[in-house]
Design a protein around this motif. Structure first.
Motif, mmCIF file in Angstrom:
data_model
loop_
_atom_site.group_PDB
_atom_site.id
_atom_site.type_symbol
_atom_site.label_atom_id
_atom_site.label_comp_id
_atom_site.label_asym_id
_atom_site.label_seq_id
_atom_site.Cartn_x
_atom_site.Cartn_y
_atom_site.Cartn_z
ATOM 1 N N LEU A 86 0.823 -1.214 0.000
ATOM 2 C CA LEU A 86 0.000 0.000 0.000
ATOM 3 C C LEU A 86 0.861 1.268 0.000
ATOM 4 O O LEU A 86 0.619 2.214 -0.768
ATOM 5 N N GLY A 87 1.901 1.239 0.862
ATOM 6 C CA GLY A 87 2.793 2.423 0.990
ATOM 7 C C GLY A 87 3.468 2.771 -0.337
ATOM 8 O O GLY A 87 3.397 3.920 -0.811
ATOM 9 N N SER A 141 2.646 1.695 -3.331
ATOM 10 C CA SER A 141 1.671 2.007 -4.387
ATOM 11 C C SER A 141 1.345 3.501 -4.332
ATOM 12 O O SER A 141 1.211 4.176 -5.356
ATOM 13 N N GLU A 142 1.231 4.041 -3.091
ATOM 14 C CA GLU A 142 0.943 5.469 -2.881
ATOM 15 C C GLU A 142 2.072 6.319 -3.474
ATOM 16 O O GLU A 142 1.838 7.308 -4.197
ATOM 17 N N LYS A 188 2.238 7.060 -7.103
ATOM 18 C CA LYS A 188 1.311 8.062 -7.648
ATOM 19 C C LYS A 188 1.976 9.432 -7.849
ATOM 20 O O LYS A 188 1.417 10.326 -8.491
ATOM 21 N N GLN A 189 3.180 9.623 -7.285
ATOM 22 C CA GLN A 189 3.830 10.954 -7.395
ATOM 23 C C GLN A 189 4.073 11.278 -8.880
ATOM 24 O O GLN A 189 4.672 10.484 -9.601
ATOM 25 N N TYR A 214 10.377 1.099 -6.339
ATOM 26 C CA TYR A 214 9.109 0.936 -5.620
ATOM 27 C C TYR A 214 8.351 -0.298 -6.131
ATOM 28 O O TYR A 214 7.783 -1.084 -5.355
#
Ligand code: ADP
Length: 657
Positions: A446-447, A449-450, A453-454, A465
Motif C-alpha cells: 500500500l505504501g 503504491s501510494e 502516484k507521485q 518501488y
C-alpha cells in the motif's frame, strides 16, 4: 350200629354236663371297678372276671341281676339272687347273709369334692349337702360321724356311687361319700378330688343267702383264699386291669402330695419350656452373630482395599487378606508392621502419621504415596483414622486403595492439559505473529503504491518501488500458501502424487533459483549430487521434494549472513535410500530448540528469531511432507556455528514401482 351208639353216648355226656351245670344268680350293682353295668349292657368288673373264671373251673354259670345296691340287698334277702359281692359286715346283714371267711378287699370310706371346694375336714361339712348311696355302709357311717361331731348337714340319697359322683360334678351337692375302690379311678374320670376325709376302713366279702348255698360258699372260700395268695391269680390280674394299672394306688395319696406333685410337674414343664425357649433364642442369636461374622469376613476378604488395624505400638492386630497377599506377608506373621512391607523412607512417613493420630489432635489423615508393593511401583491412597479398641486402648485403623491407574490417568490428563494450554498459547502467538507477517508486506504494497502516484517520480525510483511491491506480494503469497498447505495437512486432504522424477534435475533447478540470493549476500553456494543423471531417476512426489528442499534453502539463506551454503544428497546403496542435506554457516540453533522447530507455529516461540520474517510453518510442512513420502527429517546445529538439516527418502526407482 356202633356209630349210632357212639353218637348217643356223646349226646348223653353233653346233656349230662349241661344238666349238671349250676346257675348262680349274682346281685349286681354299680361298684366300679369291681362290678358295674357297662355301656354295652353287660355286667363287667374284676369280680365278674374272677367269678367267670371260677365258673369255668367249677361248672357254674353266673347270671347277674342288675339293680341298685339296696335292691341287691333286698334280692338276696328274699332269695331272688343267690349271692352278692362287696358286702361289709353289719349286725343286720349277718341276720340274712353268710359271709366268706376271706375278705375280698379292705376298703375305706372317702369324701369326694370338686377341685375348688373348701371342704378339707369333717367340720367343713357343716351346712353342706352330701350325696350318699342308699343303704350304703359308707354313707351310714358318715352320718354317724357327723352326728358324733355335731355337724349338721343334708344327705341326698342316690341309687349308686355313679350318681353320687354325677351330683358332685354337676354341683348339685357339695360332697359325696363312696368307698375308695370306686373313688380312686372314677374321680379321675369326673375330675373330682378327695377331700382328705377318710374314715372307716372295713373289709368287704362275698355273701350268700343265710343257711342256703353252703356248697357255693365253700367253693367261693376255697377260690378266694387261692386268689388272695397268688399275685398272678385271675382275681389280682382282673383287679389291676379294671383299676387302670394302679390308678387307685395314686388316688389314695393325700391331696397335698398330689398337689405338690402336680406343682412340681408344672414347674418342670414351665422350666423345660423356658429352657427350650432360651435355647432357641440363644440358637437364633448365635446364628445371627455367625452370619454377621461371616458377612463381615466375606466383605473384608474380598474388598479390593487394604484394611488394617494397628495397636499403639504400630503392630498389625488386624489386616485383611489383601494386605497379606499383596505384601507377601504370611497370615501367621501376626507381628508384621509397615517395616515388613515398605521401603524405609515410606515407613518413616507412615509411622509419623500413625503417631500423630495416636498422640495429637489430628484424628484422621489422607496420604498418597508411591511405593513398591510386591516388586511393582504402586501408588497408594492411605486413609487412616483414630480407633478405640474394645479394651479401651488407642489404635490406628486404615484403608488403603491402589490408585496407580488413577494416578497414571491423572498424569496423562495433566500432560494433555499442559499440551492443550501450550497449543492454545502457540496459536494465539501465531495469530499475533501472522497479523504482523501479513501487515508488513501489505503496508509495503500500500505504501509503495501510494508513492508510485507521485507525478514527478523518476524511473529509477519507480522501478525500486515496483520491486518492493513485487517482493511484498511474493511474501504474502508464500504466507498464504503455507497456511493453505498446513491446513490441508492437518485436515488430511494433502495427497501424495508419486511419479517418475530425476533428483539431479530438481537439485539443478534449485541451485539455479538460489544463485541470485547467494550472490546478493556474498555467500559461497555449492550443490552435491550423489548419483549420475542416469542413476538419479526415482519415483516420488516431485512437488513435495521440491517444496522441502526449497524451504530448507530459504531458511539457510535467511539465517546465514556470511560463509557458505551447501546442499544436495548422498546415496546409501545398502539402505536403498537417499540422504538429503542443507548445510549453512549461519546463526545456528540453541540446543533447547532443536526438537521444537519442527512443530507448527514455533516461530512465535523462538526468542532469538532476530526479527527475521516467517510464519513458523516451513519446517512443520517439510516434516509432514518427508514423513508422507516415507522418510524422516532432523537437524544438527550449534548455536553460532551454522546448521545442517538432513532428511532421508526411500530410493524407489521407476522400474521398481
Ligand atoms: P519460518 O518460516 O518462520 O522460518 P520455519 O518453520 O521454517 O519457520 O523455521 C522455524 C524456526 O527454525 C525459525 O524461526 C528459526 O528460528 C529456526 N531455523 C530454521 N532454519 C534455520 C537455519 N537454517 N538456521 C537457523 N535457524 C533456523
Amino acid at each position: 350200629m356202633n356209630k349210632t351208639i357212639s353218637i348217643f353216648l356223646i349226646l348223653f355226656v353233653v346233656i349230662t354236663i349241661c344238666v349238671s351245670q349250676d346257675t348262680v344268680r349274682v346281685g349286681a350293682f354299680n361298684l366300679y371297678p369291681g362290678i358295674f353295668l357297662d355301656v354295652d349292657g353287660e355286667v363287667k368288673g374284676f369280680y365278674v372276671d374272677a367269678l367267670n373264671d371260677l365258673g369255668k373251673k367249677e361248672n357254674i354259670v353266673f347270671k347277674y341281676v342288675y339293680g341298685s345296691w339296696e335292691q341287691g340287698l333286698a334280692r338276696v334277702k328274699n332269695g331272688e339272687v343267690d349271692m352278692l359281692t362287696s358286702v361289709a359286715v353289719t349286725e343286720e346283714r349277718l341276720a340274712y347273709m353268710d359271709y366268706t371267711s376271706t375278705p375280698l378287699l379292705t376298703v375305706w370310706s372317702e369324701v369326694y369334692v370338686n377341685p375348688n371346694s373348701e371342704i378339707n375336714g369333717i367340720l367343713d361339712l357343716e351346712g353342706k349337702t352330701i350325696a350318699v348311696m342308699k343303704s350304703d355302709f359308707n354313707g351310714g357311717f358318715l352320718k354317724q360321724l357327723t352326728d358324733k361331731f355335731d355337724v349338721s348337714c343334708t344327705f341326698v340319697e342316690t341309687d349308686d356311687f355313679e350318681k353320687v359322683f354325677e351330683l358332685i360334678n354337676s354341683k348339685q351337692v357339695d360332697a359325696g361319700v363312696v368307698n375308695n375302690t370306686f373313688g380312686a379311678p372314677k374321680s379321675v374320670q369326673y375330675g373330682l378330688l378327695s377331700s382328705g376325709i377318710v374314715f372307716n376302713p372295713f373289709d368287704i366279702f362275698f355273701t350268700v343267702k343265710k343257711d342256703t348255698n353252703q356248697v357255693l360258699l365253700k367253693i367261693l372260700n376255697t377260690h378266694l383264699y387261692k386268689w388272695k395268695h397268688d399275685l398272678n391269680s385271675v382275681y389280682n390280674i382282673a383287679l389291676q386291669k379294671w383299676s387302670h394299672d394302679n390308678v387307685g394306688a395314686i388316688e389314695v395319696m393325700p391331696g397335698w402330695v398330689r398337689k405338690a406333685i402336680y406343682s412340681v410337674l408344672l414347674l418342670i414343664a414351665i422350666l423345660m419350656i423356658f429352657i427350650g425357649l432360651l435355647r432357641y433364642r440363644v440358637k437364633v442369636a448365635t446364628r445371627k452373630v455367625k452370619y454377621s461374622e461371616l458377612l463381615f469376613k466375606t466383605f473384608m476378604e474380598n474388598t479390593p482395599a487394604y484394611v488394617y488395624i494397628k495397636d499403639n505400638k504400630l503392630k498389625h492386630i488386624y489386616r485383611n487378606r489383601m494386605v497379606d497377599r499383596v505384601n507377601k506377608v504370611q497370615p501367621s506373621n501376626k507381628n508384621s508392621s509397615a517395616k515388613t512391607i515398605f521401603e524405609p523412607d515410606i515407613v518413616q512417613m507412615v509411622e509419623k502419621t500413625d503417631y500423630e493420630i495416636l498422640n495429637s489432635e489430628v484424628k484422621q489423615t489422607n496420604l498418597q504415596y508411591q511405593c513398591k508393593l510386591n516388586g511393582k511401583d504402586t501408588w497408594l491412597h492411605d486413609y487412616k483414622f483414630y480407633l478405640r479398641l474394645p479394651n479401651s486402648e488407642a489404635a490406628v485403623g486404615g484403608v488403603s486403595f491402589d490408585i496407580t491407574k488413577l494416578k497414571e490417568t491423572e498424569f496423562e490428563l495433566i500432560k494433555a492439559k499442559e499440551k492443550a494450554e501450550e497449543s492454545d498459547r502457540l496459536k494465539s502467538a501465531f495469530l499475533a505473529n501472522m497479523s504482523h507477517e501479513i501487515r508488513t508486506p501489505m503496508n509495503g504494497i500500500l505504501g509503495f503504491s501510494e508513492l508510485l502516484k507521485q507525478p514527478d517520480l523518476n524511473n529509477k525510483d519507480k522501478d525500486k518501488y515496483i520491486d518492493v511491491i513485487e517482493k511484498s506480494g511474493t511474501r504474502m503469497l508464500n504466507i498464504i500458501n503455507d497456511i493453505i498447505d498446513i491446513s490441508k495437512i492437518e485436515s488430511g486432504q494433502m495427497v501424495i502424487n508419486n511419479q517418475a522424477l530425476n533428483v539431479n534435475h530438481i537439485i539443478d533447478d534449485l541451485y539455479g533459483f538460489f544463485q541470485e540470493d547467494a550472490k546478493g549476500k556474498g555467500i559461497d553456494f555449492e550443490m552435491v549430487k550423489g548419483l549420475t543423471n542416469v542413476e538419479a531417476s526415482l519415483t516420488s512426489d516431485s512437488d513435495k521434494l521440491y517444496a522441502v528442499l526449497s524451504n530448507l534453502l530459504k531458511n539457510a539463506f535467511k539465517y546465514t549472513f556470511s560463509g557458505s551454503i551447501e546442499f544436495g544428497y548422498r546415496y546409501h546403496s545398502t539402505k536403498t535410500e537417499l540422504e538429503f542435506f542443507v548445510k549453512d554457516t549461519g546463526i545456528g540453533i540453541v540446543e533447547s530448540q532443536l526438537e521444537k522447530i519442527f512443530e507448527r507455529f514455533i516461530q512465535a516461540e523462538i526468542d532469538d528469531k532476530m526479527a527475521l520474517q516467517g510464519a513458523g510453518l516451513g519446517l512443520a510442512i517439510s516434516k509432514a511432507y518427508v514423513e508422507m513420502l516415507g522418510g524422516r527429517i532432523w537437524v544438527e546445529s550449534e548455536f553460532g556455528n551454522g546448521s545442517t538439516f538432513f532428511f532421508i527418502l526411500p530410493f524407489k526407482t521407476s522400474e521398481a514401482v
